[in-house]
Design an enzyme around this catalytic site. Structure first.
Site, PDB file in Angstrom:
ATOM      1  N   ARG A  46      -9.403 -12.949  11.318  1.00  0.00           N
ATOM      2  CA  ARG A  46      -9.443 -11.580  10.787  1.00  0.00           C
ATOM      3  C   ARG A  46      -8.800 -10.632  11.803  1.00  0.00           C
ATOM      4  O   ARG A  46      -8.115  -9.696  11.448  1.00  0.00           O
ATOM      5  CB  ARG A  46     -10.868 -11.139  10.453  1.00  0.00           C
ATOM      6  CG  ARG A  46     -10.870  -9.722   9.892  1.00  0.00           C
ATOM      7  CD  ARG A  46     -12.186  -9.164   9.350  1.00  0.00           C
ATOM      8  NE  ARG A  46     -13.337  -9.978   9.417  1.00  0.00           N
ATOM      9  CZ  ARG A  46     -14.194 -10.004  10.448  1.00  0.00           C
ATOM     10  NH1 ARG A  46     -13.999  -9.212  11.492  1.00  0.00           N
ATOM     11  NH2 ARG A  46     -15.242 -10.788  10.434  1.00  0.00           N
ATOM     12  N   TYR A  98       4.427   8.379  -3.039  1.00  0.00           N
ATOM     13  CA  TYR A  98       4.097   7.157  -3.773  1.00  0.00           C
ATOM     14  C   TYR A  98       2.743   7.374  -4.482  1.00  0.00           C
ATOM     15  O   TYR A  98       1.800   7.882  -3.878  1.00  0.00           O
ATOM     16  CB  TYR A  98       4.004   5.989  -2.784  1.00  0.00           C
ATOM     17  CG  TYR A  98       3.467   4.730  -3.389  1.00  0.00           C
ATOM     18  CD1 TYR A  98       4.202   4.050  -4.359  1.00  0.00           C
ATOM     19  CD2 TYR A  98       2.229   4.224  -3.035  1.00  0.00           C
ATOM     20  CE1 TYR A  98       3.705   2.893  -4.943  1.00  0.00           C
ATOM     21  CE2 TYR A  98       1.727   3.071  -3.610  1.00  0.00           C
ATOM     22  CZ  TYR A  98       2.477   2.401  -4.570  1.00  0.00           C
ATOM     23  OH  TYR A  98       1.977   1.269  -5.139  1.00  0.00           O
ATOM     24  N   ASP A 170       5.771   7.282   6.390  1.00  0.00           N
ATOM     25  CA  ASP A 170       5.897   6.112   5.526  1.00  0.00           C
ATOM     26  C   ASP A 170       7.391   5.813   5.423  1.00  0.00           C
ATOM     27  O   ASP A 170       8.137   6.543   4.776  1.00  0.00           O
ATOM     28  CB  ASP A 170       5.268   6.417   4.153  1.00  0.00           C
ATOM     29  CG  ASP A 170       5.384   5.248   3.164  1.00  0.00           C
ATOM     30  OD1 ASP A 170       6.231   4.359   3.375  1.00  0.00           O
ATOM     31  OD2 ASP A 170       4.636   5.256   2.162  1.00  0.00           O
ATOM     32  N   LYS A 195       8.160  -4.365   0.185  1.00  0.00           N
ATOM     33  CA  LYS A 195       9.439  -3.896  -0.323  1.00  0.00           C
ATOM     34  C   LYS A 195      10.594  -4.455   0.535  1.00  0.00           C
ATOM     35  O   LYS A 195      10.762  -5.641   0.588  1.00  0.00           O
ATOM     36  CB  LYS A 195       9.425  -2.364  -0.382  1.00  0.00           C
ATOM     37  CG  LYS A 195       8.106  -1.767  -0.933  1.00  0.00           C
ATOM     38  CD  LYS A 195       7.858  -2.082  -2.399  1.00  0.00           C
ATOM     39  CE  LYS A 195       6.427  -1.770  -2.853  1.00  0.00           C
ATOM     40  NZ  LYS A 195       5.933  -0.424  -2.573  1.00  0.00           N
TER      41      LYS A 195
HETATM   42  C1  LIG Z   1       4.691   0.305  -2.548  1.00  0.00           C
HETATM   43  C2  LIG Z   1       4.528   1.466  -1.667  1.00  0.00           C
HETATM   44  C3  LIG Z   1       3.327   1.684  -0.969  1.00  0.00           C
HETATM   45  C4  LIG Z   1       2.118   0.800  -1.152  1.00  0.00           C
HETATM   46  O1  LIG Z   1       2.306  -0.488  -0.635  1.00  0.00           O
HETATM   47  P1  LIG Z   1       1.653  -1.811  -1.265  1.00  0.00           P
HETATM   48  O2  LIG Z   1       2.273  -2.892  -0.441  1.00  0.00           O
HETATM   49  O3  LIG Z   1       2.063  -1.856  -2.709  1.00  0.00           O
HETATM   50  O4  LIG Z   1       0.183  -1.704  -1.108  1.00  0.00           O
HETATM   51  C5  LIG Z   1       3.266   2.768  -0.112  1.00  0.00           C
HETATM   52  N1  LIG Z   1       4.307   3.619   0.054  1.00  0.00           N
HETATM   53  C6  LIG Z   1       5.467   3.436  -0.601  1.00  0.00           C
HETATM   54  C7  LIG Z   1       6.582   4.395  -0.396  1.00  0.00           C
HETATM   55  C8  LIG Z   1       5.616   2.373  -1.487  1.00  0.00           C
HETATM   56  O5  LIG Z   1       6.759   2.213  -2.149  1.00  0.00           O
END
Ligand SMILES: *Cc1c(COP(=O)(O)O)cnc(C)c1O
Length: 379
Positions: A46, A98, A170, A195
């Site tokens: 963990r 998002y 982000d 992504k």
């Molecule tokens: C997809 C996404 C998230 C969330 O991430 P997950 O891996 O789906 O939990 C956060 N910020 C952005 C800009 C995203 O495209």
């Protein structure tokens, strides 16, 4: 070391016991101790795992940070940052986020007495104006999702420094190949590694990267205490994906350039959002803080109601109608009903997420096939 070399080698020594060149999948929850507390740096998975550590070190190197942390999802990474806050604290964030970030802010953490203030982050003075004595965190995305607004990371970084507020970027849409927020004054870079970082739409994962050891220790405490940890198989896949990040990003950007050029003057396209276009309001800033403009494009269809937009979205043959982005395959998404469905209609329309908006994640297929698909669908 430069970017491509780091993507392929950082954190990845040949396995010390066997010489295996690829980091093994350490499918183990626990580690033998010679005597209580005497171990090789790994106690329980963990908290730490060797496959995950290789990935975390590689992520840290790519973002020019010191510490990387991999999570079971982007949202788990976001959740861990938000745990630094206490009831009464305030967060200044973007009005074009998002959907899942908006949801965890307003539906989860607002319930614990944390206040979120949403501003247009493409104007750094709006961020500064929204700060109060209680503001503890600034959270931005750039480019934003889905209308690809650009925020000035360095300017907001100066504001954060001046008021001693933690600053998180982000960086999911840009990836470290296009932009490194830590170099521009961010304290933490957050990623949905689902992504571009993993890049093959076969893993859900999140990441944080930072430079401050004190901050890392605080975050790691919550990481280990709460347990949003990914498994070693997923860490292996993400590490493999990272090795080609630079090659993929180059192709994403090049294809997006060609697709944007095709869509820009198309009679069925009322509006196009791509920071590489000179009339995009964030173009100059993007040119300054990014190395290229990325693979995400959004379009507003001309004279299309919700039904017509749904019809268009369902007719693609090369693009796939699906949530998510950043994989090698091209995707089309209808933000208003899919990724941003959890945002109230008036809030989303205010920032351009209208019913006839489609978001494209331009993949790395042959651009001629992507353009032919778009041309056929829009006809
Ligand atoms: C997809 C996404 C998230 C969330 O991430 P997950 O891996 O789906 O939990 C956060 N910020 C952005 C800009 C995203 O495209």
């Amino acid at each position: 070391m430069k970017f491509a070399t780091k993507a392929i080698h950082a954190g990845q020594e040949a396995d010390p016991t066997t010489g295996a060149v690829m980091t093994p999948i350490y499918q183990t929850s626990t580690y033998k101790q010679a005597s209580p507390g005497e171990h090789k740096g790994f106690e329980y998975s963990r908290g730490t795992n060797p496959t995950r550590k290789a990935l975390e070190d590689c992520l840290a190197a790519l973002e020019n940070g010191k510490f990387g942390m991999a999570f079971s999802s982007g949202m788990a990474a976001t959740d861990t940052v938000l745990r630094l806050l206490k009831p009464g604290d305030e967060v200044v964030t973007g009005d074009d986020l998002y959907g899942g970030s908006y949801r965890i802010f307003t539906k989860v953490y607002a319930e614990y007495g944390i206040k979120f203030v949403f501003v247009n982050t493409s104007d750094a003075s709006e961020v500064e104006k929204a700060l109060t004595e209680k503001t503890k965190l600034i959270w931005i995305e750039t480019p934003t999702n889905p209308t690809l607004k650009i925020a000035d990371i360095a300017s907001i970084g100066r504001v954060a420094k001046k008021y001693d507020v933690l600053f998180v970027v982000d960086n999911t849409f840009a990836s470290p190949y296009l932009q490194n927020p830590l170099d521009l004054g961010a304290d933490i870079v957050m990623h949905s590694a689902t992504k571009y970082l993993n890049g093959h739409s076969d893993v859900v994962m999140g990441a944080l990267v930072m430079r401050s050891e004190a901050l890392y220790q605080k975050l790691w405490f919550y990481y280990n205490a709460v347990g949003g940890t990914p498994g070693p198989q997923d860490a292996f896949l993400a590490l493999r994906g990272l090795k080609t990040l630079h090659v993929r990003m180059k192709a994403h950007c090049e294809n997006a350039r060609l697709v944007a050029a095709f869509l820009k003057d198309h009679p069925k396209v009322e509006k196009i959002y791509w920071p590489g276009l000179v009339d995009h309001p964030g173009h100059d800033l993007a040119k300054k803080q990014m190395r290229d403009f990325g693979g995400m494009i959004s379009i507003v269809l001309r004279d299309a109601d919700l039904q017509e937009t749904f019809r268009v979205a369902s007719r693609f043959q090369v693009f796939t109608l699906a949530e998510s982005l950043g994989g090698v395959e091209s995707l089309v998404n209808h933000p208003a009903s899919m990724t941003h469905g959890s945002i109230p209609k008036d809030a989303r329309e205010k920032v351009g997420v209208v019913d006839n908006l489609l978001r494209l994640s331009v993949g790395i297929e042959d651009p001629e096939d992507l353009i032919a698909d778009l041309g056929r669908v829009l006809r």
